[in-house]
Design an enzyme around this catalytic site. Sequence first.
Site, short mmCIF file in Angstrom:
data_model
loop_
_atom_site.label_atom_id
_atom_site.label_comp_id
_atom_site.label_asym_id
_atom_site.label_seq_id
_atom_site.Cartn_x
_atom_site.Cartn_y
_atom_site.Cartn_z
CG HIS A 70 66.15 2.03 106.80
ND1 HIS A 70 64.99 1.63 107.43
CD2 HIS A 70 67.16 1.40 107.44
CE1 HIS A 70 65.29 0.81 108.42
NE2 HIS A 70 66.61 0.65 108.46
CG ASP A 253 85.89 -0.75 115.75
OD1 ASP A 253 84.79 -1.33 115.77
OD2 ASP A 253 86.48 -0.38 116.78
#
Length: 294
Positions: A70, A253
Site C-alpha cells: 500500500h 510459502d
Amino acid sequence: MSSTPKALFFLAVLCFSSLSAFAENENPGLFMNYYKDSCPQAEDIIKEQVQLLYKRHKNTAFSWLRNIFHDCFVESCDASLLLDSTRRMLSEKETDRSFGMRNFRYIETIKEALERECPGVVSCSDILVLSARDGIVALGGPYIPLKTGRRDGRKSRADILEQHLPDHNESMSVVLERFANIGIDTSGVVALLGAHSVGRTHCVKLVHRLYPEVDSSLTLTMLSTCSTSAPTRSRPKGGPIRENDRGTPMKLDNNYYRNILDNKGLLIVDHQLVTDKEDQALCEENGQEPRLFL
Ligand code: HEM
Ligand SMILES: *[C@@H]1O[C@H](CO)[C@@H](O)[C@H](O)[C@H]1NC(C)=O
C-alpha cells in the site's frame, strides 16, 4: 519541541521530524547500510522489535508485508500510509482500499525503540520497508538485503491511492496494467500475490462472489464459513473473516498457488490468476517449485 513530554509525541511528529536536517529536495539516494554512521544499530533494532512483536502478536508480520504494497505502490515508499486524514483530505489508510489494515500502533513501538538509541535519524519509510523485510523472515520467507535512506512524505491522499492501487475485484488486465505502470511484469505480479499465503480476508470482500449469485467457481467449503456472513452487508466493518491459506496460515510459502489452482482463491484477483493461460502456467511453476516462489 524538546519540552514536550515524550508521551505526547504522536507517530506523525516522531516520523516527520526525522531528517529535518536535510534540505527538502536534497535526496542523496538509497544505499546499503545508509545508517552505518548515523545509527549503526538501526537495522538490528528494527529486527529485534519485529521479532519481539511477532512473539506477542503474530499478525503484526502480515501487516508489515501488506504495508509495503500500500505504501510503495503509489509514488514510492514514503510512509504516507501512516498519516492521518486532515479536515480537507482523506488519507491513504482511511480509504476502503486499506480496509482491514491493522497494527499501525506497533510501528510506533519500533520507532520509539529507535528514538531511544538515535533520536530523529531513521525515517518511517525505512522502518516500514525494513519491518516488512524482517516480517517476511519471521513468516519463513527469505531474507532480502535492502538499501535504505528513504524520505518521509508529508501528503497522504486517498484519491491518488485509489487511482493506482488495484481493488479486490479488479479484472486481471487492469491489475497487470497497474503493476506494469510501476515496472512490474506478469511473473512479478504472480509472485507478489503469493503474499496472500498469509493473513486474512474479511467476508465482506467476498460478498460479490456470494451475492446476488454464488460464483460457481468458488469451492464450496470456502462458502460454509462465509455464508453466515449475509449480515456483513449491513455491517461492513469487521464481520467474519477467512484465513487466506487454511493449510499453512502462518507460512509465507507457495501453498497459495496450490490453493488457487484448486479453486480456493479467495479474492476475485486471486481467483483470476487461474483463468488466464500465462498466469496459470506461472502459478503451476510457483506451486511446484517452493524455491522459485521464495
Ligand atoms: C491486485 C493486488 C492486490 C489486491 C487487490 C489486494 C487486496 C487485498 C485484500 C482485499 C485483502 C483483505 C483485507 C481484509 O479483508 O482484511 C488483502 C490482504 C492482504 N494482502 Fe493484499 N492485495 C493485493 C496485493 C498484495 C501484495 C502485492 C501484497 C504484499 C506484497 C499483499 C499483502 C497482503 C497481506 C499480507 C494481507 C493479509 C493482511 C492481514 O491479515 O492483516 N497484497 N489484500
Ligand atoms: C468492486 O467492489 C466495490 C465495493 O467493494 C464496488 O464499489 C465496485 O463497483 C466493484 N468494481 C467492480 C469492477 O466490480
